[in-house]
Design an enzyme around this catalytic site. Structure first.
Site, PDB file in Angstrom:
ATOM      1  N   LYS B 284       0.876  -1.185   0.000  1.00  0.00           N
ATOM      2  CA  LYS B 284       0.000   0.000   0.000  1.00  0.00           C
ATOM      3  C   LYS B 284       0.909   1.230   0.000  1.00  0.00           C
ATOM      4  O   LYS B 284       1.816   1.337   0.829  1.00  0.00           O
ATOM      5  CB  LYS B 284      -0.843   0.039   1.274  1.00  0.00           C
ATOM      6  CG  LYS B 284      -2.122  -0.749   1.215  1.00  0.00           C
ATOM      7  CD  LYS B 284      -3.241  -0.135   0.394  1.00  0.00           C
ATOM      8  CE  LYS B 284      -3.950   0.988   1.092  1.00  0.00           C
ATOM      9  NZ  LYS B 284      -4.858   0.518   2.135  1.00  0.00           N
ATOM     10  N   HIS B 285       0.666   2.111  -0.925  1.00  0.00           N
ATOM     11  CA  HIS B 285       1.444   3.342  -0.990  1.00  0.00           C
ATOM     12  C   HIS B 285       2.952   3.092  -1.038  1.00  0.00           C
ATOM     13  O   HIS B 285       3.738   3.692  -0.312  1.00  0.00           O
ATOM     14  CB  HIS B 285       1.062   4.296   0.137  1.00  0.00           C
ATOM     15  CG  HIS B 285      -0.179   5.059  -0.203  1.00  0.00           C
ATOM     16  ND1 HIS B 285      -0.182   6.073  -1.117  1.00  0.00           N
ATOM     17  CD2 HIS B 285      -1.448   4.915   0.205  1.00  0.00           C
ATOM     18  CE1 HIS B 285      -1.400   6.537  -1.241  1.00  0.00           C
ATOM     19  NE2 HIS B 285      -2.187   5.852  -0.470  1.00  0.00           N
ATOM     20  N   ASN B 447      13.162   6.205   6.310  1.00  0.00           N
ATOM     21  CA  ASN B 447      13.782   5.129   7.062  1.00  0.00           C
ATOM     22  C   ASN B 447      12.791   4.011   7.310  1.00  0.00           C
ATOM     23  O   ASN B 447      11.599   4.264   7.446  1.00  0.00           O
ATOM     24  CB  ASN B 447      14.258   5.642   8.417  1.00  0.00           C
ATOM     25  CG  ASN B 447      15.444   6.576   8.271  1.00  0.00           C
ATOM     26  OD1 ASN B 447      16.306   6.368   7.447  1.00  0.00           O
ATOM     27  ND2 ASN B 447      15.486   7.609   9.104  1.00  0.00           N
ATOM     28  N   HIS B 607      14.078   5.152  -1.908  1.00  0.00           N
ATOM     29  CA  HIS B 607      13.249   6.346  -2.141  1.00  0.00           C
ATOM     30  C   HIS B 607      12.774   6.368  -3.577  1.00  0.00           C
ATOM     31  O   HIS B 607      13.532   6.039  -4.457  1.00  0.00           O
ATOM     32  CB  HIS B 607      14.050   7.624  -1.866  1.00  0.00           C
ATOM     33  CG  HIS B 607      14.222   7.896  -0.401  1.00  0.00           C
ATOM     34  ND1 HIS B 607      13.179   8.074   0.449  1.00  0.00           N
ATOM     35  CD2 HIS B 607      15.342   7.979   0.358  1.00  0.00           C
ATOM     36  CE1 HIS B 607      13.627   8.281   1.666  1.00  0.00           C
ATOM     37  NE2 HIS B 607      14.940   8.223   1.651  1.00  0.00           N
TER      38      HIS B 607
END
Lengths: 607, 607
Positions: B284-285, B447, B607
């Site tokens: 999710k996301h 993180n 990221h």
């Protein structure tokens, strides 16, 4: 595979270094063929040159549109010297092999940049140049192709070292560069034609093209990417752009610094645009730990943030102090975005904080000196070009797939706070807080929710997979921020030797109250007389005084639970896009709890 | 700006549609110029054709390397019909204007794909074709340039509709396509030469090139990008690839679905690679809410997860159940990654969950039918090409800047669990859990920290800006997961009408215990007799029984506080990269708390 250079064809638009190259080639006994302006320049240097037209027996025509497109030229470039049939053809047609081509292209890109007319641009589509480069590059087993003046030195050095010969390796490298150049050149032309089409099209459907080329020029190399083993890594500018939007004024930014900088700068620039005030953001791991505008600090907040009354603050330095102090533990080693030219006051505040770098639209000289000296001289300073606008679409590659989307270029403004669903008209200061929250969440990893008060984010909840988790996460941050103003926290008497960051951490841990035995022992050592614990009841009672808080959400609330939770942290104002099938229950919750809520109508997921 | 087509030059490598086009042009009285194989094909169709060589009075030579590169051809393409000087030149040299060029290029890309030799590849670098296309495209005010058989229909239709004329708009569009083609063609050649150079270079320094072109072909359009206002959006394959690594078998994936799929698939494929077991991830996301391997469920976990003893489970379906049940609230509407060909058992488990889509290396026919029927037929099903490897470097654009890095292609294996810093040899099941955690965190937004137990992530903390925040966030999730096994939770007697997701939510909220009045009322309505609250003491006592938990961290621990916190959630094993200046304090904490810790030596920011 060395090839003696006996004959060279030179036809360049950029005449830089031409005299030196021509002189060298002549000194090596190389026969030079050339055209138009290039031939003239070489002759002006006193070098013997044969005109292409003389060689082909076909005159230049159509104002130079047709010069070198002739079988005697292309046969001389494409003929394979080790193929008897080719050699026979060359002999039959009086074709003399050309061993070196030096060509560069009409400055199409420059003419685009300076806004040339359609006719000028068409005239600057080079035809003969790319053809020569491509023929020579195809035949790189025999021909060296020089497509940029920056290569002259290398070619001269190599010919000197090899008795006037070129090596196979060099020719292969040069061929690679030549095809790269022609591909970029044509990509530029196709982009220009594409943009013309898009601009003209009344029936524009906003579809992305079937085929896309994205061209990049190296700006600087990075030590590594997201992690030390991800080498190589680099930052590129778009081929269409004259320069990168950020100029490195100091330090060596990392990959994650640059990601933080790109997001932080957009965030503060958009707040400046929306509210016309100074803004700052404190980034860590591609989300803001805090962000704020320059609303003056109260005396109380000066105490909490340890800013002496004697320190002169400007709007920008206040904005940064507020951004940094939302969650000073998370902001440790942050990357800072600032909306305005950095003044000395702001540089002096930054100087005392542990931080990785800063991006801003400019720096006063004194401020720049302070920042350059920070972190042993390695503090990263980036200057943003305030006039820069990125292209509408952005591309990224994930697992070898290209993800293309329109950039999130929506700019929040006051109309996004007009659709009031509950409560009465919003005070101006609340509008500022809600606007701040909306823009901040646009640059926070999703899902995200944020609390704002007095021009400052006091809790940002990033990267969660459920909405209510964001509300809780950010709520705990807001509560900690608020409890730093508790009399017992303000009254903590540290030993003189305690450092600033130790005091900051110790207060937060005191508030959180979940220290292990070891930690508690070390915590106690910061005091002559350790403070009494802050009880759950004391925290609850103080938290109940928190009010007037604004809450933003990057997407709608699926249930009323988020509203119920938010109300525990003094939330009285909410902005969210709306659009849940349970909007009605959410409205009801706001009404029950005396919360004013506006629908922005804009979802702002960020990944 | 309509132009009557009187003369066409046709020279194509791909003969598809040539007969129809030639026949149409002849019917319109268009004179046809052509070369080699194209001329032969047209003549075989009974169409009159003039050879280019006959027109230029210069024979084809060098095995076809030089055919159309002649001023009589390029003058005919480049001459401006409204420029008296050009017209005079044309007359003087017997040049007849060409109004339509039909050309496509030697199949360079196909020859690369089938692993052609260097000589074959060089021979397939088309020279004449791009020159003709470029000259005609430059002069699009007068000439129409057709660069792909797919355009024939459109050109024929337009000429029919305009009495044998082409419109300015059409010619502009065609010119755009032509330059796009030549730019992509040359990008491909330059990439090939570049890869040759890289492969050859002994002195390869792993630097990224000065200039880069990334080429993409549209795979499919998306409704929008990250947000509804981000239109257009699309998924592209790399120009070098024959196809996208994921094939859409059902549904219309969204931008975020595709991001989730790319990460989820890599995660499970790497666990499969490292542990040779079935693996599943629930995203999710763009972070995993859960992930697991197919370790059989205990009877207790069957009860907790509401899986009847009668249900037959396979390794893959068990892996998904475990992944989904780590945090079932966050996993609501997840995107699922599966490591193996999906069997019916797994499809049946998926069928009962609210979920957005799935990616897997294949689907058994019965499983595919079940999945296609899910969500009213809109469930997204992606089939991954298990043999696909992305290119080493990846690019992304942020704020108009190109971020380039080596992909995080490091594969975790058992050697990353060899550097034991505290404790004794790790049991195999613990190694599995630590490996699972390491791979999961590699695909979790940083993180990140995660807890694992029994082949299952039981708490993943994503997207935080301080390490200890991750430890706490994930710890709360692990605690909630564990407390779902508390007798009072298992004993909750729901009304018969309560739905499964309602039961799941109600249990979690019971454990969290922070319901508002309204929520509590609605919660009570799920029971005939609402359960007594679970007290803080009961929770604490039950939590104290949790043990044997493994913890992973995507980067080092800066302080011992994370270890102290983690120990509250039964952590006995830790993997982390190591490398903090306070490593010693962290080791000390592990020793005090009886925790075995290994250094992986690998940071895994994502990221």
């Amino acid at each position: 595979s060395e090839v003696k250079v006996r004959r060279a064809l030179i036809s360049v638009s950029d005449k830089a270094g031409l005299r030196e190259l021509g002189t060298f080639l002549h000194s090596q006994g190389v026969e030079i063929l050339s055209t138009g302006g290039t031939a003239k320049t070489l002759r002006d240097c006193g070098l013997p040159v044969m005109d292409v037209a003389e060689y082909t027996k076909f005159p230049e025509m159509m104002g130079g549109r047709v010069k070198s497109l002739h079988p005697k030229i292309h046969g001389a470039l494409l003929g394979m010297r080790d193929n008897p049939q080719h050699v026979a053809s060359m002999k039959e047609h009086g074709i003399e092999p050309i061993d070196l081509v030096v060509a560069n292209l009409y400055p199409f890109k420059e003419v685009v940049s300076r806004g040339g007319t359609h006719a000028e641009l068409v005239e600057n589509v080079d035809i003969g140049g790319p053809s020569m480069l491509r023929s020579a590059a195809k035949n790189h087993s025999h021909v060296a192709v020089v497509s940029d003046p920056s290569q002259y030195e290398q070619v001269i050095a190599e010919m000197k070292a090899h008795q006037g010969r070129t090596t196979g390796k060099l020719r292969q490298r040069l061929a690679h560069s030549a095809f790269l150049l022609t591909s970029q050149y044509d990509a530029m032309i196709s982009m220009w034609l594409g943009s013309q089409l898009a601009a003209d099209a009344a029936d524009e459907q906003g579809l992305l093209p079937e085929h896309v080329q994205r061209g990049y020029d190296l700006s600087f190399s990075l030590k590594y990417g997201c992690n030390p083993h991800q080498k190589p890594a680099a930052i590129y500018k778009r081929a269409e752009d004259a320069k990168l939007p950020f100029q490195v004024k100091n330090g060596n930014p990392s990959y994650i610094n640059m990601l933080d900088a790109a997001n932080a700068y957009q965030l503060v620039a958009e707040i400046r645009h929306a509210l016309d005030v100074e803004a700052a953001a404190s980034f860590k791991h591609v989300s803001p730990a805090g962000a704020a505008i320059g609303t003056p600090l109260t005396s109380l907040l000066r105490r909490v943030y340890e800013v002496p009354e004697s320190t002169d603050l400007t709007g920008l330095s206040t904005a940064y102090l507020r951004a940094r102090q939302a969650d000073p533990l998370c902001s440790f080693g942050d990357f800072v975005g600032l909306s305005h030219v950095v003044d000395e006051a702001t540089a002096l505040v930054l100087k005392t904080e542990v931080s990785d770098g800063v991006v801003a639209p400019g720096f006063e000289p004194a401020a720049l000196e302070i920042l350059k000296a920070k972190k042993g001289g390695s503090f990263v300073v980036l200057e943003a070009d305030a006039s820069y606008t990125p292209p509408p679409e952005e591309f990224r590659e994930v697992f070898g797939m290209g993800f293309a989307q329109r950039r999130n270029d929506l700019k929040f403004d006051m109309k996004h706070l007009a659709d009031l669903k509950t409560g009465s008209a919003l005070p101006e200061s609340v509008k500022q807080d809600l606007m701040l929250a909306m823009v901040v969440l646009k640059y926070t990893q999703s899902n995200s929710v944020g609390y704002a008060l007095g021009g400052q984010m006091i809790g940002v909840g990033a990267g969660q997979q459920s909405r209510v988790d964001c509300v809780k996460l950010a709520g705990r941050k807001a509560a900690t921020w608020w409890l730093r103003q508790h009399p017992k926290v303000l009254g903590m008497q540290f030993r003189k030797s305690t450092k600033k960051q130790e005091r900051v951490n110790a207060r937060v841990r005191y508030i959180e109250g979940d220290m292990s035995e070891v930690e508690y022992k070390s915590w106690c050592s910061l005091f002559n007389q350790p403070p009494e614990p802050l009880t759950a009841e004391e925290k609850q009672a103080f938290l109940a005084q928190l009010t007037g808080v604004s809450l933003g959400s990057d997407a709608f609330f699926p249930f009323r639970d988020s509203i119920d939770h938010a109300s525990k942290f003094g939330v009285k104002y909410i902005t969210q896009p709306g659009g849940s099938i349970r909007d009605e229950a959410v409205v009801e919750a706001c009404q029950e709890l005396g919360i004013s809520m506006v629908y922005s109508g804009v979802r702002a997921f960020h990944h």
